[in-house]
Design a protein around this motif. Structure first.
Motif, PDB file in Angstrom:
ATOM      1  N   PRO A  36       0.963  -1.304   0.029  1.00  0.00           N
ATOM      2  CA  PRO A  36      -0.131  -0.128   0.052  1.00  0.00           C
ATOM      3  C   PRO A  36       0.771   1.267   0.014  1.00  0.00           C
ATOM      4  N   LEU A  37       1.963   0.988   0.762  1.00  0.00           N
ATOM      5  CA  LEU A  37       2.912   2.423   0.613  1.00  0.00           C
ATOM      6  C   LEU A  37       3.403   2.664  -0.908  1.00  0.00           C
ATOM      7  N   LEU A  38       3.740   1.593  -1.487  1.00  0.00           N
ATOM      8  CA  LEU A  38       4.514   1.822  -2.580  1.00  0.00           C
ATOM      9  C   LEU A  38       3.476   2.060  -3.876  1.00  0.00           C
ATOM     10  N   ILE A  39       2.255   1.483  -3.887  1.00  0.00           N
ATOM     11  CA  ILE A  39       1.357   1.694  -4.989  1.00  0.00           C
ATOM     12  C   ILE A  39      -0.048   2.199  -4.552  1.00  0.00           C
ATOM     13  N   GLY A  40      -0.325   1.992  -3.304  1.00  0.00           N
ATOM     14  CA  GLY A  40      -1.548   2.524  -2.966  1.00  0.00           C
ATOM     15  C   GLY A  40      -2.291   3.684  -3.523  1.00  0.00           C
ATOM     16  N   GLY A  41      -3.233   4.011  -3.865  1.00  0.00           N
ATOM     17  CA  GLY A  41      -3.956   5.452  -4.031  1.00  0.00           C
ATOM     18  C   GLY A  41      -3.702   5.539  -5.527  1.00  0.00           C
ATOM     19  N   GLU A  42      -2.791   5.067  -6.275  1.00  0.00           N
ATOM     20  CA  GLU A  42      -2.542   5.043  -8.051  1.00  0.00           C
ATOM     21  C   GLU A  42      -3.849   4.673  -8.623  1.00  0.00           C
ATOM     22  N   TRP A  85      -4.263   2.862 -11.205  1.00  0.00           N
ATOM     23  CA  TRP A  85      -4.385   1.569 -11.534  1.00  0.00           C
ATOM     24  C   TRP A  85      -4.266   0.714 -10.571  1.00  0.00           C
ATOM     25  N   CYS A  86      -4.041   0.897  -9.237  1.00  0.00           N
ATOM     26  CA  CYS A  86      -3.884   0.068  -8.140  1.00  0.00           C
ATOM     27  C   CYS A  86      -5.323  -0.521  -7.785  1.00  0.00           C
ATOM     28  N   PRO A  87      -5.101  -1.834  -7.573  1.00  0.00           N
ATOM     29  CA  PRO A  87      -6.240  -2.529  -6.974  1.00  0.00           C
ATOM     30  C   PRO A  87      -7.073  -1.963  -5.639  1.00  0.00           C
TER      31      PRO A  87
END
Length: 534
Positions: A32-38, A40-42
């Motif tokens: 979640p820190l790395l990709i959360g909120g993007e 395209w992020c699930p």
């Protein structure tokens, strides 16, 4: 050798499984820190709670293997310190760094997705910029000098940073960093009390996942956030008997808000229960705080209110101190009933109400509980949003006290208690630690900023757009009063939170102004800018 053994993972031993599970758990938790909120992020990875459930499930499945179950049991119930002091400090630094970055990411994505409340933001975050622009402590939301509503000179701590970083993101980032910095005095207190390293790690992790801390983080910048680190430093200076620094922390706490005085005196009484030898410092701090409290209410705040008697907003028993105290005494049975019905007790649920076993906690939080339970404000009574801030440090300081007081408990009882608390805090608090998904909410907004000219007059802006507009004395929150005036610009977006209006009303505003010949309407993706023609 059986050729099938090569494909049997048990061949590698239980340590192999533990290492693999640990790596998978860490990867899941940091995702979640790395990709959360993007965009395209699930959705699964926008919250810490979802990976936590998966991690727990994996470890529960692993416990079906006898050797792994025994290893976990040895880890939890060992009477020896399995972590050295150096490793403990390293893990605390890693956990603190992770959550600091995660908190900052939540704050940043709240900002870029227009999830920062303009009303709340204008109450505190704009005070220093407005003062720098020439309107001393002006709060747009209240349309008044903030020092007449709440005397909060501690806000000046942000001034040097505004000189360097003149951006609306500064108070939001400061809000997150003030929260996470509390772990420093908390860790020092636990070291002073000689709490076991594994328990130190668990309490630090629980602190960052605590439901009410997550709520304080979620609801933007508020002056109450200063309570969290300053109370914890107060407790540390009490433990180390640093009398001068203890009094400095008392002074700083008094500068947050006028009601801080009540919490300070109550806390000093609670600390007296713990160490009666410290009574001189506690007495001096309490007496000076009471004197300051009355000077503040009778002289300082009325001065900024132009002589009007100071009102304690939101109390169901009256508006001024002279009204509230007699009415509370007359309705004492109702005060007691409210005391046990209000939300402060719910803050202890995840810790199985264990802080109530401490006389210190009951005494130290008494004033806080009375003030909030009798406020007449539903959010205050429930300790929603940021209202729990003055209580949080008391909860965790008390947990440390309980750890040392109950050293006679068997390891099994102590570990079972803290494992249960650990899981409850993580899964409940983690649900609030969400990163809002970025879906191009700011597309077209750069064109809005280019068009809007503050020098032409007032700019009336929808609540959810207000924080993004920067700083100007002509920047106004959209309201009935604002719309009744002749504004140079109005900025709306019907797809964002329309508060205090409905989406239907926002759409009608745009249509209505578009029909007036002296106004022009321009659309930039989902944003509508209405402005007076030259």
């Amino acid at each position: 050798m059986d050729t099938g053994a090569a494909f049997n993972l048990s061949y590698f031993g239980s340590d192999f499984f533990v290492k693999i599970l640990s790596i998978i758990s860490i990867l899941l938790y940091v995702t979640p820190l790395l990709i959360g909120g993007e965009s395209w992020c699930p959705k699964f990875f926008n919250s810490l709670r979802n990976p936590s459930f998966v991690i727990l499930g994996l470890w529960l499945l692993a416990c079906f293997k006898d050797n792994i179950r025994l290893q976990i049991k040895d880890l939890l119930f060992s009477t020896e310190d399995l972590l050295s002091e150096k490793k403990c400090r390293g893990i605390v630094i890693v956990i603190s760094s992770f959550f600091t970055l995660f908190y900052l990411k939540i704050v940043y994505f709240n900002f870029i997705t227009f999830n920062v409340s303009g009303g709340d933001f204008s109450a505190y975050a704009n005070l220093i910029p407005n003062t720098m622009l020439g309107n001393f402590m002006y709060a747009e939301g209240a349309d008044a000098n903030h020092f007449g509503v709440h005397f909060s000179p501690i806000i000046y701590a942000l001034w040097p940073f505004f000189e360097i970083f003149y951006t609306p993101l500064l108070p939001l980032f400061a809000h997150a960093l003030l929260i996470t910095s509390t772990v420093i005095p908390l860790y020092l207190i636990m070291k002073k009390k000689m709490v076991a390293p594994l328990q130190i790690v668990a309490i630090v992790f629980c602190f960052f996942n605590y439901t009410y801390l997550a709520q304080v983080l979620k609801f933007n910048f508020h002056i109450e956030v200063f309570f969290i680190p300053l109370f914890m430093w107060m407790f540390y200076f009490f433990e180390t008997k640093k009398r001068v620094l203890f009094f400095v922390s008392v002074i700083l706490l008094n500068l947050i808000k006028e009601d801080a005085a009540l919490y300070i005196v109550s806390t000093c009484l609670g600390l007296f229960v713990l160490d009666k030898k410290f009574w001189k410092t506690l007495a001096f701090s309490s007496i000076s705080t009471v004197v300051y409290f009355f000077i503040n209410l009778k002289i300082i705040m009325p001065y900024f209110q132009k002589g009007v008697a100071t009102k304690l907003l939101g109390n169901k028993y009256g508006q001024t101190l002279n009204e509230i105290v007699p009415n509370m005494l007359k309705s004492f049975h109702l005060v007691v009933l409210d005391y046990f019905k209000s939300g402060w007790l719910k803050t202890l649920l995840v810790f199985l109400f264990s802080p109530l076993s401490s006389l210190f906690f009951i005494v130290a939080t008494f004033a806080f509980a009375i003030v909030h339970s009798s406020s007449g404000n539903e959010q205050m009574e429930k300790l929603s949003i940021y209202y729990s801030a003055p209580l949080i440090s008391h909860v965790f300081f008390t947990l440390v006290l309980i750890l040392k007081k109950n050293v006679s408990f068997s390891p099994k009882i102590k570990v079972s208690f803290f494992v249960l608390c650990f899981l409850m805090v993580n899964f409940v608090g983690g649900s609030y630690l969400k990163i809002p998904k970025y879906q191009g909410q700011d597309v077209g907004f750069s064109e809005v900023l280019k068009l809007v000219d503050f020098s032409r007059g007032d700019v009336c802006v929808q609540n959810s757009i207000f924080p993004q507009m920067g700083f100007s004395l002509n920047l106004k929150l959209a309201s009935e009063g604002c719309l009744e005036r002749e504004n140079a610009f109005l900025v709306f977006n019907s797809r964002l939170n329309p508060y205090p209006f409905s989406k239907f009303e926002v759409v009608n505003f745009v249509k209505r102004y578009g029909k007036l010949s002296r106004f022009e309407v321009r659309e930039f993706d989902t944003f509508s800018v209405i402005f007076l023609r030259d």
